[in-house]
Scaffold this active site. Sequence first.
Site, PDB file in Angstrom:
ATOM      1  N   GLU A  38       0.807  -1.220   0.000  1.00 28.71           N
ATOM      2  CA  GLU A  38       0.000   0.000   0.000  1.00 28.71           C
ATOM      3  C   GLU A  38       0.842   1.272   0.000  1.00 28.71           C
ATOM      4  O   GLU A  38       0.309   2.371  -0.189  1.00 28.71           O
ATOM      5  CB  GLU A  38      -0.935  -0.008   1.222  1.00 28.71           C
TER       6      GLU A  38
ATOM      7  N   GLU B 175       7.624 -21.883   8.002  1.00 28.28           N
ATOM      8  CA  GLU B 175       8.024 -20.974   9.082  1.00 28.28           C
ATOM      9  C   GLU B 175       9.073 -21.581   9.997  1.00 28.28           C
ATOM     10  O   GLU B 175       9.691 -20.884  10.799  1.00 28.28           O
ATOM     11  CB  GLU B 175       6.811 -20.566   9.912  1.00 28.28           C
TER      12      GLU B 175
END
Length: 303
Positions: free
Chosen positions: A85, A116
């Site tokens: 953004e 992960e």
Amino acid sequence: MKIDLSALTTESRNAASENIDTLSTLEMLKVINAEDQKVALAVEAELPAIAGAVDAITAAFAAGGRLIYCGAGTSGRLGILDASECPPTFGTPREQVVGLIAGGKTAILQAVENAEDSREMGEQDLRNLALSERDVVVGIAASGRTPYVIGALTYARSVGAKTAAVACNRGSEIGKLADFAIEPLVGPEVVTGSSRMKAGTAQKLILNMLTTGAMIRSGKVFGNLMVDVEATNAKLLQRQVNIVVQATECTPAQAEAALNACDRHCKTAIVMLLADVSADDARALLSSSRGFIRQAIQDIGSR
């Protein structure tokens, strides 16, 4: 490998929601809402650490460095969301704020098993970006113990990059590796262990502060107006006009004319109107003031 999560606040059971499955829909939502209200206060307690990270990111941007988020699952997705953004909101180069997620692009939409758990992958992803001491790496993990993030922060420290950690457990493993440990204690989740809830909300608030704060400090905001916004659709074209009108108190027609004269760059249009100069002169003023509108206006006034 057996992992002990019993000491983690984010894995604890919330007494307020132990019987949430027996409540009416409205009462259930009241419990969730009451817990959510605790998040902003938890973040407030971390403002000094957040401010330190914002200043480090601002300095990195000024030196040509980057902000790089590293996370897994929800944490990684939040970093990617925040990074994606920045270009339309602040007109930044797309490589200036980067989001990395364990498991790569596939993991944005679906879980990638065991991704992960690899410290090596966290390091390698940063190596692939040619990480340098000019950059800032922010590790995001609600638990504060995600191996992928630990690997990334460990490598970042080894090359001299500044580091920050965003976790929701105090004294976290990633916090110990960071120059700035940001650890809001939001408490146990309404659904035990579902850290996409309060922990995720806290992380989103913090990432908003990191980028917005650094962009303000970098001259990307004038007053509270996003003066480097990119116009990529009809709504944003109109927003540009509104921004110039609000910043200069000109008419919409004057704003449109100024924007058209400078390739629709809000900052340039604002300086043109406030200083009564040409587009070329406005660009020169902004260049000499490192993009800060107030300084550019002061410079013309001192001539």
